[in-house]
Design an enzyme around this catalytic site. Structure first.
Site, mmCIF file in Angstrom:
data_model
loop_
_atom_site.group_PDB
_atom_site.id
_atom_site.type_symbol
_atom_site.label_atom_id
_atom_site.label_comp_id
_atom_site.label_asym_id
_atom_site.label_seq_id
_atom_site.Cartn_x
_atom_site.Cartn_y
_atom_site.Cartn_z
ATOM 1 N N HIS A 430 0.616 -1.175 -0.128
ATOM 2 C CA HIS A 430 -0.087 -0.015 0.015
ATOM 3 C C HIS A 430 0.899 1.281 0.015
ATOM 4 C CE1 HIS A 430 0.545 0.890 4.557
ATOM 5 N NE2 HIS A 430 0.650 -0.303 4.255
ATOM 6 N N CYS A 449 2.483 -5.084 6.782
ATOM 7 C CA CYS A 449 2.305 -4.941 5.516
ATOM 8 C C CYS A 449 3.464 -3.984 5.097
ATOM 9 C CB CYS A 449 1.036 -3.843 5.531
ATOM 10 S SG CYS A 449 -0.507 -4.795 5.819
#
Length: 527
Positions: A430, A449
């Site tokens: 992301h 992440c």
């Protein structure tokens, strides 16, 4: 009397002719030593196989009708060379019974049928283990780590051996069983480079303050010796304690090789890397060779590969590097998992549902400190029925009963785009609302992440649709602040991996072992 005389003459004539023939006849050549034929196959007693308690071995000889298979001297020689040179693959020759096998080979001409059967079985058993080690390493990562999700490299060992026996290029075919990825080959070269270095006997270097150009420091003697040892600084007849410009350049070279800020300033990070011994670096390379045997053999025609300790994402297509992006990975307490998957979606203007760990360790403590935290971060509360709950209703006693969702926007923790792929850890790639973090060299800062620098350019490439999803169209979508899910149609695999050593242009490269995996892995390999 006359008859007797005639017979005597006839006898002498024949005798003379025979003597003449003997004198002029071609000499009979000395017998030529016959070339020993290959050993003939012998039968193997099933009792021998039963005592070894090895199912794969039993199945192999069942397929050969319990006959020996290593009659060829050339094949035996090739296999033995593989075993003896297995250190080059980060393996241990002792694992393959090399001493016993060599004893058998030295006595091959006088081995009984029983001994020949024993030799054949031991060679097959050792070769099976060697192939298994090449395919999947000596250890099983699924038993070592809870956050690794890599499938075992499937290989039918017995079928592989049978096919190898039929091959007229056995050595070449065995080479193809080894990992073929460029990084693995560069790791093997790193091991080759480091084994040529002499033994090092350096004392630990310690400094109180940073050392900069033109400083005088007694530690510089030891620093320069290490730089010379690692070939970052040319060898010298005499070494001074002055930090001269030549040494500054050598330090910059050393810093670059170790992923440090190449500023020429000698600080704690540089000293820590300088204090690594040859033995430690060799063990680090060996640990990485083992780890690379766990990684996928077929990474795909087009794939993203992320090296966690190098904070780098590389896009590869047809074995060529297409793009490189900086990344931010999970910190040591919230490690980014090692996995392989396939990219499925790009999500523009994503919402962010706070995961349990972040809720427990970050969000709830933040709310307790600042009651306006939810409003300031644009996080909404939802009950189990999906109804919005006013922030004023929040209480610590029922904090875990809500779903915390951050709305889309530039302030969103996921930034403007999210790239998803199936995995059991619920991690993804992301954007981020903290672009400044990409200026840092050490970027293990996330909660697991992977944050990507310049993600919109990467997303445009992945969507591969110049008409509907060029950068201009993407920008329009982002400005609408409406969440959009777009499927990634082409096959692009993603591999999030972990390696801390390799070589480039015959130069050793190392990275900090941010999750402290290397020494522990090497220790386990030794047990």
């Amino acid at each position: 009397m006359n008859k007797f005389f005639v017979l005597f003459l006839i006898f002498n004539v024949f005798s003379c002719e025979k003597e003449a023939i003997k004198k002029h006849a071609t000499p009979t050549p000395a017998p030529i030593a016959a070339v020993q034929p290959e050993r003939k196959e012998v039968l193997i007693d099933s009792v021998l196989l039963n005592t070894l308690d090895n199912k794969t071995l039993k199945e192999f000889y069942k397929s050969t009708r319990y006959k020996t298979v290593w009659e060829s001297k050339e094949n035996r020689k090739i296999i033995m060379e593989q075993f003896l040179n297995s250190e080059k693959e980060g393996l241990n020759p002792a694992d393959y019974n090399t001493n016993k096998l060599q004893k058998y080979e030295r006595k091959i001409a006088v081995l009984s049928h029983k001994e020949m059967a024993n030799y054949d079985v031991l060679l097959t058993q050792s070769f099976q283990k060697y192939i298994s080690h090449l395919a999947n390493g000596r250890l099983n990562p699924r038993k070592l780590y809870s956050n690794w999700d890599l499938k075992e490299n499937k290989i039918d060992i017995n079928e592989t051996i049978l096919q190898l026996l039929k091959s007229d290029s056995l050595a070449e075919k065995i080479e193809l069983l080894k990992p073929q990825h460029l990084v693995y080959k560069r790791l093997k070269n790193a091991l080759k480079i480091i084994t040529t270095l002499p033994k090092d006997v350096f004392k630990k270097i310690e400094i109180k303050n940073k050392i900069v150009l033109n400083d005088t420091n007694s530690s510089l003697i030891g620093i320069k010796k290490r730089l010379i040892y690692w070939k970052d600084l040319p060898s010298k007849d005499s070494i001074s304690s002055i930090y001269d410009s030549e040494t500054v350049e050598a330090i910059k070279k050393f810093q670059t090789r170790h992923g440090l800020a190449a500023d020429g300033i000698i600080g704690k990070g540089t000293i820590a890397s300088l204090n690594f011994s040859k033995k430690q670096r060799s063990e680090q390379i060996m640990a990485n060779l083992e780890r690379w045997k766990w990684f996928p053999r077929a990474m795909g025609n087009e794939y993203l590969i992320i090296n966690i300790p190098d904070y780098r994402l590389t896009l590869v297509k047809n074995q060529d590097t297409i793009r490189i992006h900086k990344v931010i990975v999970g910190r040591a307490k919230r490690k980014t998992p090692v996995l392989s998957s396939k990219l499925t979606q790009a999500i523009f203007n994503p919402t962010w549902t706070v995961p349990p760990t972040i809720l427990r360790e970050d969000v709830i403590p933040a709310i307790l400190k600042n009651r306006n935290y939810l409003a300031q971060t644009n996080i909404k509360l939802y009950d189990k029925n999906g109804n919005v709950v006013p922030a004023s209703n929040w209480r610590l006693s029922n904090a875990n009963s809500y779903r915390y969702v951050q709305s889309p926007g530039t302030f969103n923790s996921l930034g403007m785009v999210k790239l998803t792929f199936p995995n059991r850890f619920s991690v993804y790639l992301h954007d981020t609302n903290h672009k400044e973090f990409f200026t840092k060299l050490e970027r293990s800062l996330s909660s697991g992440c992977v944050r990507v620098d310049n993600p919109l350019e990467l997303t445009e490439y992945l969507l591969d649709d110049a008409t509907y999803w060029n950068l201009e169209k993407i920008t329009e979508t982002l400005q609408s602040e409406e969440t959009k899910h777009i499927n990634i149609k082409k096959q692009v695999n993603i591999h999030i991996l972990y390696w801390t050593a390799w070589s480039e242009k015959n130069t050793l490269i190392f990275r900090d072992d941010i999750y402290n995996l290397d020494a522990d892995l090497y220790d386990k390999l030794g047990k």
